[in-house]
Design an enzyme around this catalytic site. Structure first.
Site, PDB file in Angstrom:
ATOM      1  CB  CYS A  18      22.428  74.257  90.452  1.00 50.54           C
ATOM      2  SG  CYS A  18      21.932  75.438  89.278  1.00 50.54           S
ATOM      3  CB  CYS A  40      20.281  77.806  87.265  1.00 49.19           C
ATOM      4  SG  CYS A  40      21.967  77.999  86.608  1.00 49.19           S
ATOM      5  CE1 TYR A  81      36.405  72.096  89.679  1.00 45.50           C
ATOM      6  CE2 TYR A  81      36.988  74.585  89.454  1.00 45.50           C
ATOM      7  CZ  TYR A  81      36.020  73.347  89.411  1.00 45.50           C
ATOM      8  OH  TYR A  81      34.734  73.720  89.306  1.00 45.50           O
ATOM      9  NE  ARG A  97      28.424  78.585  82.376  1.00 46.52           N
ATOM     10  CZ  ARG A  97      27.858  79.973  82.289  1.00 46.52           C
ATOM     11  NH1 ARG A  97      27.996  80.526  81.117  1.00 46.52           N
ATOM     12  NH2 ARG A  97      27.706  80.671  83.357  1.00 46.52           N
ATOM     13  CE  LYS A 104      27.029  80.469  89.823  1.00 46.07           C
ATOM     14  NZ  LYS A 104      26.365  79.177  89.725  1.00 46.07           N
ATOM     15  CB  CYS A 156      22.611  74.751  84.857  1.00 43.79           C
ATOM     16  SG  CYS A 156      23.916  74.725  86.055  1.00 43.79           S
ATOM     17  CD  GLU A 204      21.858  88.018  95.530  1.00 39.60           C
ATOM     18  OE1 GLU A 204      21.265  87.557  96.544  1.00 39.60           O
ATOM     19  OE2 GLU A 204      21.203  88.308  94.683  1.00 39.60           O
ATOM     20  CB  SER A 215      36.305  76.006  85.738  1.00 38.11           C
ATOM     21  OG  SER A 215      35.378  76.807  85.068  1.00 38.11           O
ATOM     22  CE  LYS A 252      30.885  79.181  90.505  1.00 40.22           C
ATOM     23  NZ  LYS A 252      29.708  78.347  90.302  1.00 40.22           N
ATOM     24  NE  ARG A 281      24.700  79.329  84.133  1.00 35.77           N
ATOM     25  CZ  ARG A 281      24.158  78.265  83.498  1.00 35.77           C
ATOM     26  NH1 ARG A 281      23.016  78.277  82.925  1.00 35.77           N
ATOM     27  NH2 ARG A 281      25.138  77.141  83.090  1.00 35.77           N
TER      28      ARG A 281
HETATM   29  C1  PBG Z   1      26.051  75.625  88.491  1.00 32.55           C
HETATM   30  C2  PBG Z   1      27.370  75.945  88.909  1.00 32.55           C
HETATM   31  C3  PBG Z   1      28.384  76.576  88.211  1.00 32.55           C
HETATM   32  C4  PBG Z   1      29.694  76.491  88.662  1.00 32.55           C
HETATM   33  C5  PBG Z   1      29.461  75.904  89.744  1.00 32.55           C
HETATM   34  N1  PBG Z   1      28.084  75.789  90.092  1.00 32.55           N
HETATM   35  C6  PBG Z   1      28.226  77.210  86.534  1.00 32.55           C
HETATM   36  C7  PBG Z   1      27.393  78.181  86.294  1.00 32.55           C
HETATM   37  O1  PBG Z   1      26.851  78.834  87.110  1.00 32.55           O
HETATM   38  O2  PBG Z   1      27.446  78.297  85.047  1.00 32.55           O
HETATM   39  C8  PBG Z   1      30.999  77.026  88.051  1.00 32.55           C
HETATM   40  C9  PBG Z   1      32.071  76.572  88.753  1.00 32.55           C
HETATM   41  C10 PBG Z   1      33.486  76.400  88.081  1.00 32.55           C
HETATM   42  O3  PBG Z   1      33.211  77.596  86.819  1.00 32.55           O
HETATM   43  O4  PBG Z   1      34.201  75.929  88.516  1.00 32.55           O
HETATM   44  N2  PBG Z   1      25.244  76.777  88.451  1.00 32.55           N
END
Ligand code: PBG
Length: 324
Positions: A120, A130, A313, A205, A195, A122, A233, A274, A248, A217
């Site tokens: 990615c 991204c 995590y 972030r 996603k 970003c 998708e 996260s 996700k 996004r």
């Molecule tokens: C990158 C990406 C993101 C996450 C994984 N790959 C952030 C986003 O899309 O803003 C998020 C992972 C997480 O929150 O643990 N595009």
């Protein structure tokens, strides 16, 4: 048979009986451990909104990965935090970039560990989106070329698997075609297929220093309201050549995980993101719930919903509990 002859509580009377009829089991082999890598040596910067997680220099990432492997965790996924960001995310496809160096170090030190790279832009763009921006929005087709460069660079560094998380249309086909043409036909693609544009990415972030500097996004990540579209998708990514598909976040989308698994029967991953991690840690810190219990129940629910693999995590913490 009915109550009172039928009593479901009979099989719940002891831990032994409960174990005998347990339907879902977690193992450390279910987990993929995300790591944030940055420049430096001996760096272990705590991430405030993700207690227990760190931005790691490559040497520290190797330490962390070795420990994870020792716990039976088969894979890590790498996120890079480059020192330099620009409009086109040059650091993402630099053969000497932070992720590329981390991959080489990890494959050298822990050869059996599956090293996955997040593909990615970003983390590498100064605007935090991204892809490349044109007329105030991410330009899909121009971004594909850069994602291809990034994935090839990761593969050259020795990545075992690449995972595009950008949500551009056509990126799985673009990556597959390029990998095959460049001698990486054996490198699988795990597509972040469904996603969602989620508020639960907030702590990430901070961790990856990648918040969008303008807008959000929602013009490329999915609307949280849409589950039928998630199946479209996933179907598209499978047609384009995805070997594994991902949903996700995980906990707010357990219904999507179940439908994806039932519909396609593909190896399915779910990203326990996260914010899901932070939620558990916050409850634990506030004394509002037992962290270990919340963690194991969350992970179990994701597996029960149909996930074969969980990006989390919690991987080492949960593996320690599972290993007794
Ligand atoms: C990158 C990406 C993101 C996450 C994984 N790959 C952030 C986003 O899309 O803003 C998020 C992972 C997480 O929150 O643990 N595009």
């Amino acid at each position: 048979m009915d109550f009172p002859r039928l009593r479901l509580r009979r099989l719940r009377r002891s831990e032994t009986l409960r174990r005998m009829v347990r339907e879902t089991w977690l193992t450390p082999a279910d987990f993929i451990y995300p790591l944030f890598v940055r420049e430096g040596r001996g760096v272990r910067n705590p991430i405030a909104s993700m207690p227990g997680q760190y931005q790691l220099s490559v040497d520290e990432a190797v330490r962390e990965a070795r420990e994870a492997a020792g716990l039976g965790i088969p894979a890590v996924i790498l996120f890079g935090i480059p020192d330099h960001k620009d409009a086109v995310g040059t650091g993402a496809y630099d053969d000497d970039g932070i992720v590329q160096r981390a991959v080489r170090a990890l494959k050298d030190a822990v050869p059996d560990l599956c090293v996955i790279t997040d593909v990615c832009l970003c983390e590498y763009t100064d605007h935090g989106h991204c892809g490349v921006i044109r007329d105030g929005d991410v330009d899909n087709d121009a971004t594909l070329d850069l994602l291809v460069s990034e994935a090839l660079s990761h593969a050259r560094a020795g990545a075992d698997l690449v995972a595009p998380s950008d949500m551009m249309d056509g990126r799985v086909a673009a990556l597959r075609t390029a990998l095959d043409a460049d001698g990486f036909a054996d490198v699988p693609v795990m597509a972040y297929a469904a996603k969602f544009a989620s508020t639960f990415y907030g702590p990430f972030r901070d961790a990856a220093e990648s918040p969008p500097q303008f807008g959000d996004r929602r013009s490329y990540q999915m609307d949280p309201a849409n589950a039928d579209e998630a199946l479209r998708e996933v179907e598209l990514d499978i047609r384009e050549g995805a070997d594994l598909v991902m949903v996700k976040p995980a906990l707010p989308y357990l219904d999507v995980i179940r439908r994806v698994k039932d519909t396609f029967g593909y190896p399915t991953a779910a990203y326990n993101v996260s914010g899901e991690y932070a939620m558990v840690k916050a409850m634990d810190r506030l004394g509002w719930g037992d962290g270990a219990g919340l963690m194991m129940e969350s992970l179990l629910s994701i597996k029960r919903a149909g996930a074969d693999l969980i990006l989390t995590y919690f991987a080492p913490e949960a593996a320690r509990i599972l290993n007794g």
